[in-house]
Structures are given as structure tokens and as C-alpha cells.
Design a protein around this motif. Structure first.
Motif, PDB file in Angstrom:
ATOM      1  N   TYR A 560      42.333  44.988  55.222  1.00 56.60           N
ATOM      2  CA  TYR A 560      42.387  43.657  54.616  1.00 56.60           C
ATOM      3  C   TYR A 560      42.650  42.558  55.638  1.00 56.60           C
ATOM      4  CZ  TYR A 560      42.854  46.525  50.432  1.00 56.60           C
ATOM      5  OH  TYR A 560      42.640  47.450  49.438  1.00 56.60           O
ATOM      6  N   ASP A 664      42.877  34.157  60.857  1.00 55.43           N
ATOM      7  CA  ASP A 664      44.064  34.659  60.173  1.00 55.43           C
ATOM      8  C   ASP A 664      45.287  34.348  61.024  1.00 55.43           C
ATOM      9  OD1 ASP A 664      46.167  36.116  59.116  1.00 55.43           O
ATOM     10  OD2 ASP A 664      45.084  37.995  58.962  1.00 55.43           O
ATOM     11  N   SER A 706      47.979  34.773  51.808  1.00 56.21           N
ATOM     12  CA  SER A 706      48.032  36.186  51.427  1.00 56.21           C
ATOM     13  C   SER A 706      49.344  36.797  51.897  1.00 56.21           C
ATOM     14  CB  SER A 706      46.859  36.963  52.041  1.00 56.21           C
ATOM     15  OG  SER A 706      45.613  36.408  51.656  1.00 56.21           O
ATOM     16  N   PRO A 713      47.829  43.538  48.808  1.00 57.16           N
ATOM     17  CA  PRO A 713      47.890  42.112  49.105  1.00 57.16           C
ATOM     18  C   PRO A 713      47.970  41.247  47.851  1.00 57.16           C
ATOM     19  CG  PRO A 713      45.660  42.961  49.440  1.00 57.16           C
ATOM     20  CD  PRO A 713      46.534  44.150  49.169  1.00 57.16           C
ATOM     21  N   GLU A 715      46.981  37.512  46.894  1.00 56.01           N
ATOM     22  CA  GLU A 715      46.131  36.513  47.523  1.00 56.01           C
ATOM     23  C   GLU A 715      45.748  35.405  46.548  1.00 56.01           C
ATOM     24  OE1 GLU A 715      43.329  38.509  50.661  1.00 56.01           O
ATOM     25  OE2 GLU A 715      43.134  39.608  48.790  1.00 56.01           O
ATOM     26  N   LYS A 717      43.032  32.056  46.961  1.00 51.40           N
ATOM     27  CA  LYS A 717      42.092  31.401  47.857  1.00 51.40           C
ATOM     28  C   LYS A 717      41.355  30.287  47.119  1.00 51.40           C
ATOM     29  CE  LYS A 717      41.273  35.336  50.937  1.00 51.40           C
ATOM     30  NZ  LYS A 717      40.291  36.234  51.567  1.00 51.40           N
TER      31      LYS A 717
END
Length: 737
Positions: A560, A664, A706, A713, A715, A717
């Protein structure tokens, strides 16, 4: 004159006694507090003190054994600074050490429990201690041929505890790394270690400060370093582990008060504010140990000196590659030699880098099919050449109950219950059944007979369903008059797929699969009918038969949030026949591939670049197996692809290209801020028209947050596309399944 002669004689005898006295060093256990031992050793090195014997327990055994093997205090400091203790203690293995099948079945469960005889049980401990053994053995490789620990550069012994009798066990011969692993096997944290006929745990349970045993080795002067916990007051006892540790300390603290007086130089670093698991504060603990030793500088300075001054630039070199002449494995009953060698990636009479060797060890340990895996590299007499001798203890646990939870915007909520059975029909096989209950109930059935480098056999079966508004061209034929009238269709999709395949490892890192496939695809909708009409609109209700092949290479560090690694995932499907519903069927094939590369510019910032594409060859009458882009998911089926900025399955065509860029930033540990941009061209025959190599027709961007948790996870978005000004939020909770 007589008095003068007597005085000179006494001085001569004193000088001789000083020169011949032997100095012993005893190091107590104390978990992370044992880092203080390194600080003490740095001071001992700076004073050029000659240590004649070392005794240790638990962490004292770990550090003492490495010092006895030839490492200096400074080198030990560097080693422990570079060690990830979370990975070490939890027996975490690199993702790349697991087979593709094992990854698929391991990256979706929050809880895994032994389930033999329909009874749920708990594991013996958090860790098997395999990573600890691996690290110690690699560090001790230059002295691995020493069986009697008194023959080490500095003689050494350590203490363990026989869990069956409760008696202390002095370990001074055998496999050094294995003995030290047993001495440090803290109950509940590490599983007991089988050594000969004894089952051993942490020596601190019965003898955390073996000063008497060290004196019995003929030592005249003993330096003792005590990093053991003191009793805590009520304000510090706020959890069950803290209370259990306090109870365990009752006896050892009382014993320490008596044993401390048996040392000649007693060093007690002030580390009360740290705990046995304060591994992240190791540097501070080392510094405190160094300060505590300097307080005893005058007494230490009077001890014997080494004959030669140490060379601070001298390094304790490890081999960077090995030549494995022969391989011998014992202890395996249910798992074949070929299976074990396939995991180890060793063939004999082969030269491998130390990195490749470690990867092979991790591959075998990561299967969880063995309670213990121990190995030795026996020198053959030729430079850097060894015979590999491995010993395994197969796990008696064959059945596991695994659980997981998940929510996303396509499948909505789901609860996963998995039953995994090893050695169901044959040795080396594994069967797994997922039952997913929720808004869209599903199942996955997997069976795999793993034969390593030889041909392995597998079977996969799945049922998948969801309801969603989609692009009508995915369901309707290319000549349908409704394509101009509809922007979207609300459909119910059901997919039932079965695959039988063979797999082989190609060049050690690639998994090549070839097999046959049956697929039943059903798509229905009610949106085209008025209330007085009966039945659903059925766009697809066909059984397809075909063959497929795949080639996969995956070294992503994390499924991930990859920080490094490569990915290649290529697939080819040839559909040979279809049932009567698809009357106009002609043979067609679909090819697609995904290539990715992840790298880090710092410990917190990573970049992932991916390119993906696919095309259809042959009959265009079947559109339901075409490509569809849009939405965000990691568990898409068939030829559905994630694409930020658009809703699920909203961009369709028989060919596409896509580029993805992800940045990230890990703002806190396991907390990620994600920025992503993707670009694509998708329509019919873009590789023939040249549209695949033009400026992208579709773009999208995403900004998200996240968090990595034990259930997977979490998350959120926000995605946006400048093409049409549209924006979407995508949410995910838990591992994808």
C-alpha cells in the motif's frame, strides 16, 4: 637491610599478582536497558582493559557474545543504531520474502489465530525469534566454527532457563547464535528455544547476574554491570504487563542485592526512566552507560591492560558473498527438500551474495510452516566456501482462522472470515477460503501445491458482485442505439471465475503462470424499464472458456505504501468459446501490463511511478470484458482500473494507457500524506490510431491522508479532474479483499 629486602619481595609478589590476575565481566539482562552495556564497553576499550572472560544473561548475553566474538564497543554501537528493533522483535520479514501466493493471502487479514480441532488458541509468543537468530548468526559468521565458547577471542558463557524444570542452564558450547537466542527468549515475547533435549527461555528468569559462575571460571577481579529493573511504586503500575513484570522482578531484585556485593567493581547506570522495550531510546541509554562507567574510571584503570594498543580503524569484516558447495537439510517430514530449496533459492555449488542468502532465509521463515529454522555454514577449507547445514522443526499448527473488516466506495462494508488449512491433501499444499459478508457478499477459494523451482499447481475460484452506475458502453454493444441516449446505467454485476494453473519460478524472482479459465459474467439493470414492465434488463449472462498466462515480478516493500522496489505484472487472456447468450461471439484476447518503480529520497519521503496499458485483439462484439477506468480500489476484478478524478468504471474502451505519479510523505510514523496525479488515454483501438502516444485525454489528481493500522490502512482521498471540473471523495477502511 632485612626489612628492605622483605619490602622489595612483597612489592615484587604484588606486581606479579597484578600482572597475572584475571578480569571477568558479567552483564545482566534488562531488555533495551542493556544498551547501557555498550557504553560501558566503550569505556573499557578506551582504557585498553584486558577482559579474560565474559558472562551474560538475556541482553547481556547478546552484547557480551558479540564483544567476545571480536567486536569493539564502538562497532556494537553502530550495529545497534542501524538495527530496526520493531522488525527484529516482531519477526517481520520483507514483503519480497513471501511468495506471490502467500502475499495475496497475507495482506488482507487483521487477525490470525491457530484453529486446530475447531478450537481457537493463542500463539506461544509474539515472535519465533527467527530474525534475532538470523542477525546474530550473520554477525558471528567469522567465529561460527567455534563450538567451545572458551575458544572465542574472549571466553564466554551465558545463562538460560529450562522451562520444564525451572532450573538455570549454563551454555558454554555449541552454536553461539542459538545459545544467545535461547538466553534472550523473554517469555511471551519470544517462543522457547529447543536446544538439544532442553526447552529454554530467558536466563533472567532464574539467574540474571551469573557472578558466582564467572568466579568459578578462575576470575580474580569481576566487573559487574547491572541494568535490571528496580521495583516500581504504585503510580508506575498502570497496566497488566507492568504488574506481571513487577511480580517477576521480586525474586531477581532480591538476588541482585546479594550478588552485587560479589563483584569487585559494580556499575549501576541510572536508567530507571527507561523500560525494557525502550529500543527507540537506545542512544540515550548508551550514553548513560558510558557515564556510569566513567564514574568508576579510577578502579577500572588499575585493571590489567592489553599487550597491544587496539587499532580504532580496524573493522570486523563480514563476507559480502558466499559459495555454497553442498546443502543438507534435516528435520523435514511433511515438506519436501525441493520445497525448502525453492524457498531458500539455493541450488548448491552456487555463489550467492550475502543479501541473496538472507533473502532466501527470510523466504523460508516467512512461510510460517516451521516453528524453528536453524542453519550453519561449515567452512570447507577453501576461501569463502561453505557447506550449508539446515535443521527445521515443522509447525504442528495446520489450521488458522483469520479475520478482517473493510469499507470502500464500491463494495461498501464487509466482514471477512477466512479458514486456511496447510497440508490438506499433500505435503507443501495450502488451501484458503474467504467468506465476505456485508453489502456485497463474496467468496474466494484458493488451493496451491508449492514445489518451489519445479512446477507448482494451483486452483482459484471467486464470486464477486457489486452495484454501481457505469459507463453504458461497458454493458451495451457497440451498435446499440441507447449509447447516444444514456450517460450511465445502474447495473448489478456478478462475476464467477475459476482458474486451474501451473506455476514455476523463472530466474528465481519471476513467477510464471499458465492455465485454463472459466468465467460466468452476469450484468443486469432495471434502469431502462418502466414500473409496468416485468423483469430486468440483462446485458450479459455468459459462460466464457479460455486460457491465460501471467508473469509477475514484485519487490515493492509495501503493498500500500511502497518506499522502494520494482513491479512488473503482465497478463494475457485468450477467450476461446462462450455460451449461447453471446450469439455473436468470436475468439478474442486481452493483454495488459503494469510496471512500477518506488524509491525514497529520505526516511519519510517516497515516490512511486507506474505505467499501465492494455489492448484487445480480435472480436469487438463482447464489450463487458473491456477496460474501464475510474475510482480508487486495490481489489478490482477483470479489466477495471483505478483512476483518480473520475467515478468508478466511467471511462471505457478496448485499449488504454495510463501513467501514475504518487508522492508519499510520512509526517508521523505510519501517518501518510499522499499526493497523486494520473494521466490516461482510453478508447477503441488507440494503438492503431496512434492515440496512445498523444497528449493525455484524461487527467486526475488526488490529495489524501492515510494511517496504517492493524486492520489495514484508513484512507480518505479527495480527487479532482480539470477535464470536467468533477471531484470525488474516496474512503477506505481496512485491508482490501
Amino acid at each position: 637491610m632485612l626489612s628492605l629486602m622483605l619490602s622489595l619481595g612483597a612489592l615484587t609478589l604484588y606486581a606479579q599478582d597484578t600482572q597475572t590476575q584475571k578480569t571477568g565481566l558479567v552483564l545482566s539482562g534488562g531488555g533495551a536497558k542493556g544498551f547501557a552495556h555498550i557504553g560501558v564497553l566503550k569505556v573499557i576499550d578506551s582504557l585498553n582493559i584486558k577482559i579474560d572472560y565474559i558472562a551474560g544473561t538475556s541482553m547481556g548475553a547478546v552484547i557480551g557474545s558479540l564483544y567476545a566474538a571480536g567486536y569493539s564497543g564502538k562497532q556494537l554501537e553502530e550495529i545497534f543504531k542501524q538495527t530496526d528493533f520493531s522488525t527484529l522483535i516482531n519477526d517481520e520479514f520483507p514483503r519480497s520474502s513471501k511468495s506471490f501466493y502467500e502475499r495475496e493471502n497475507a495482506e488482507k487479514y487483521a487477525i490470525s489465530l491457530p484453529f486446530d480441532n475447531f478450537k481457537i488458541s493463542l500463539p506461544q509468543a509474539l515472535s519465533k525469534g527467527q530474525n534475532v537468530y538470523n542477525l546474530l548468526y550473520q554477525l558471528m559468521l567469522p567465529v561460527n566454527n567455534v563450538e567451545n565458547f572458551s575458544d572465542l577471542p574472549i571466553p564466554f558463557f551465558c545463562m538460560a532457563t529450562n522451562i520444564e524444570t525451572g532450573n538455570p542452564v549454563l551454555l558454554d558450547r555449541g552454536n553461539l547464535a542459538e545459545a544467545v537466542t535461547a538466553s534472550a527468549a523473554l517469555p511471551s515475547l519470544f517462543e522457547p528455544v529447543l536446544l538439544g533435549n532442553d526447552i529454554l527461555i530467558d536466563g533472567g528468569v532464574t539467574n540474571n547476574f551469573p557472578v558466582t559462575e564467572l568466579r568459578d571460571k578462575g576470575m580474580d577481579v569481576i566487573v559487574g554491570v547491572d541494568v535490571q529493573d528496580d521495583l516500581r511504586d504504585r503510580t508506575s503500575l498502570k497496566s497488566a504487563p507492568e504488574i506481571l513484570l513487577q511480580i517477576n522482578n521480586f525474586r531477581t531484585i532480591k538476588a541482585m542485592s546479594e550478588k552485587a556485593s560479589l563483584t569487585d567493581i559494580y556499575i549501576k547506570p541510572d536508567i530507571d526512566r527507561f523500560s525494557v522495550i525502550s529500543f527507540s531510546q537506545g542512544e540515550s541509554i548508551i550514553n548513560i552507560g558510558e557515564k556510569a562507567a566513567k564514574v568508576k574510571n579510577d578502579a577500572l584503570s588499575k585493571l590489567n591492560k592489553k599487550e597491544e594498543q587496539p587499532n580504532e580503524n580496524e573493522t570486523f569484516k563480514l563476507l559480502d558473498s558466499l559459495n555454497i558447495r553442498s546443502i543438507n537439510i534435516k528435520g523435514n517430514k511433511n515438506y519436501t527438500r525441493s520445497y525448502i530449496l525453492g524457498k531458500l533459492r539455493l541450488k548448491g555449488d552456487d555463489r550467492v551474495s550475502l543479501e541473496q542468502f538472507n533473502k532466501g532465509i527470510n523466504n523460508l521463515a516467512a512461510t510460517n510452516n516451521f516453528d524453528t529454522f536453524r542453519y550453519q555454514l561449515v567452512p570447507t577449507g577453501r576461501k569463502d566456501e561453505f557447506d550449508f547445514k539446515g535443521s527445521v522443526v515443522e509447525s504442528s499448527t495446520r489450521t488458522f482462522l483469520k479475520l478482517g473488516v473493510h469499507y470502500d466506495d464500491l463494495y461498501n462494508s464487509g466482514v471477512l472470515a477466512n479458514l486456511t488449512k496447510k497440508r490438506l491433501l499433500f505435503n507443501n499444499d495450502i488451501a484458503s477460503l474467504d467468506l465476505i459478508l456485508g453489502d456485497n457478499s463474496r467468496y474466494n477459494l484458493d488451493y496451491f501445491l508449492d514445489k518451489g523451482f519445479y512446477l507448482s499447481i494451483g486452483f482459484k475460484s471467486r464470486f464477486n458482485q457489486f452495484n454501481k452506475n457505469i459507463n453504458p458502453s461497458l454493458a451495451l454493444g457497440l451498435d446499440s442505439p441507447l449509447l447516444d441516449e444514456l450517460n450511465s446505467i445502474d447495473i448489478d454485476l456478478q462475476d464467477f471465475t475459476n482458474q486451474l494453473f501451473v506455476q514455476t519460478l523463472f530466474r528465481k524472482d519471476f513467477a510464471l503462470r499458465i492455465g485454463a479459465e472459466h468465467k460466468h459474467l452476469k450484468i443486469i439493470s432495471e434502469t431502462l424499464f418502466s414500473e409496468d414492465q416485468q423483469g430486468d434488463a440483462t446485458f450479459e449472462n455468459t459462460d466464457y472458456l479460455g486460457v491465460f498466462g501471467s508473469l509477475k515480478f514484485d519487490t515493492y516493500s509495501n503493498a500500500y505504501f511502497p518506499k522502494n522496489g520494482f513491479l512488473f505484472d503482465g497478463n494475457f487472456n485468450l477467450y476461446l468459446s462462450a455460451s449461447d447468450f453471446n450469439e455473436d461471439f468470436n475468439e478474442f484476447s486481452i493483454a495488459k501490463a503494469r510496471i512500477g518503480y518506488a524509491f525514497s529520497t529520505s526516511d519519510r519521503f517516497a515516490i512511486n511511478i507506474e505505467s499501465e496499458g492494455g489492448f484487445k485483439i480480435g472480436d469487438d462484439s463482447t464489450t463487458t470484458l473491456g477496460f474501464a477506468l475510474g475510482g480508487y480500489a486495490n481489489n478490482f476484478i477483470n479489466n477495471f482500473i483505478s483512476f483518480y478524478g473520475y467515478d468508478f468504471l466511467s471511462l471505457t474502451g478496448n485499449s488504454f494507457v495510463k501513467a501514475l505519479f504518487v508522492m508519499d510523505y510520512e509526517v508521523f510514523k505510519k501517518h501518510h500524506i499522499i499526493f497523486a496525479a494520473n494521466y490516461a488515454n482510453i478508447e477503441n483501438d488507440i494503438f492503431q490510431t496512434g492515440e496512445w502516444f498523444t497528449a493525455p485525454d484524461f487527467t486526475g489528481y488526488a490529495l489524501g491522508y492515510s494511517i496504517e493500522t492493524f486492520i489495514g490502512p484508513l484512507e480518505a482521498k479527495y480527487t479532482y479532474s480539470p477535464d470536467n471540473g468533477g471531484s470525488y471523495w474516496f474512503f477506505n477502511v481496512g485491508f482490501w479483499f
